[in-house]
Design a protein around this motif. Structure first.
Motif, short mmCIF file in Angstrom:
data_model
loop_
_atom_site.label_atom_id
_atom_site.label_comp_id
_atom_site.label_asym_id
_atom_site.label_seq_id
_atom_site.Cartn_x
_atom_site.Cartn_y
_atom_site.Cartn_z
N ASP A 20 -6.10 1.05 15.19
CA ASP A 20 -6.34 -0.01 14.21
C ASP A 20 -5.94 0.44 12.80
N PHE A 21 -6.23 1.71 12.47
CA PHE A 21 -5.98 2.18 11.11
C PHE A 21 -4.49 2.31 10.82
N ALA A 27 -5.78 -0.61 6.73
CA ALA A 27 -5.81 0.35 5.63
C ALA A 27 -6.00 -0.37 4.30
N ASP A 28 -5.29 -1.46 4.08
CA ASP A 28 -5.44 -2.23 2.85
C ASP A 28 -6.86 -2.75 2.68
N TYR A 35 -11.73 0.75 -3.40
CA TYR A 35 -11.14 0.89 -4.73
C TYR A 35 -10.75 -0.43 -5.39
N SER A 36 -10.97 -1.53 -4.72
CA SER A 36 -10.55 -2.85 -5.21
C SER A 36 -9.04 -2.89 -5.45
N GLN A 37 -8.30 -2.16 -4.63
CA GLN A 37 -6.84 -2.13 -4.68
C GLN A 37 -6.30 -1.96 -3.27
N LEU A 39 -3.72 -0.21 -0.56
CA LEU A 39 -3.32 1.19 -0.38
C LEU A 39 -2.15 1.55 -1.28
N MET A 40 -1.10 0.76 -1.28
CA MET A 40 0.10 1.08 -2.07
C MET A 40 -0.22 1.11 -3.57
N GLN A 41 -1.06 0.19 -4.04
CA GLN A 41 -1.42 0.18 -5.46
C GLN A 41 -2.15 1.46 -5.84
N LYS A 42 -3.09 1.88 -5.01
CA LYS A 42 -3.85 3.10 -5.29
C LYS A 42 -2.94 4.31 -5.21
N ASP A 43 -2.05 4.32 -4.23
CA ASP A 43 -1.09 5.41 -4.08
C ASP A 43 -0.22 5.54 -5.33
N LEU A 44 0.29 4.45 -5.83
CA LEU A 44 1.12 4.47 -7.04
C LEU A 44 0.32 4.95 -8.24
#
Length: 177
Positions: A20-21, A27-28, A35-37, A39-44
């Protein structure tokens, strides 16, 4: 490896990741909750320093560390710790920012000579100039710490140290005993 070199490794631990993950929606959702974001936003956000930091007009630990350290520069085999703040700032501006860092920015950052390590992330953390990978630590210890403020000279010293089988970080960071 065992037969030819006598090297054996056993790895214990880890977390079993459910299928599932692996679905980006799962993941999103987890990142949105934590984080209220997405995955890609937090990664960036957390990898800005490794890519290009607008605040410093450079990228990677090499660029951002040198652009932001001011008078905290260690050079000449740590002797700069005895210098005044003004002397260290002057050294930082004249030899690091206006030459050493400038070369890095012109040759690596502006020409986008960067890549990932192969992992699927946005960091593009590998900063290159030809065959030379520009990591902060070895280019600090085999650069300003040794009194070298030129990329070509630091490349030669790093390459030579590496070719002799030494870790450049340790080799350049030796305090005379």
């Amino acid at each position: 490896m065992v037969k030819n070199h006598g090297i054996v490794a056993i790895i214990y631990g880890g977390t079993q990741v459910s299928e599932d993950f692996r679905d980006h929606k799962v993941a999103d959702a987890w990142f949105q909750n934590k984080y209220s974001q997405r995955l890609m936003q937090k990664d960036l956000e957390v990898t800005t320093k490794y890519r290009y930091d607008e605040k410093f007009q450079t990228g990677g630990t090499f660029g951002v560390n040198y652009a932001g350290m001011g008078g905290k520069l260690l050079a000449f085999n740590y002797r700069t710790i005895f210098w005044t703040e003004a002397q260290r700032q002057d050294l930082q501006q004249n030899l690091v920012v206006n030459h050493y860092l400038k070369q890095f920015n012109e040759e690596t950052i502006r020409t986008r000579q960067q890549a990932t390590c192969g992992e699927p992330c946005a960091a593009v953390c590998k900063k290159m100039h030809g065959i030379f990978k520009k990591d902060y630590e070895p280019y600090q210890t085999m650069g300003p710490l040794c009194g070298i403020f030129d990329q070509r000279a630091a490349e030669k010293l790093n390459h030579h140290c590496d070719a002799m089988g030494f870790d450049a970080i340790s080799g350049g960071g030796c305090w005379p005993g």
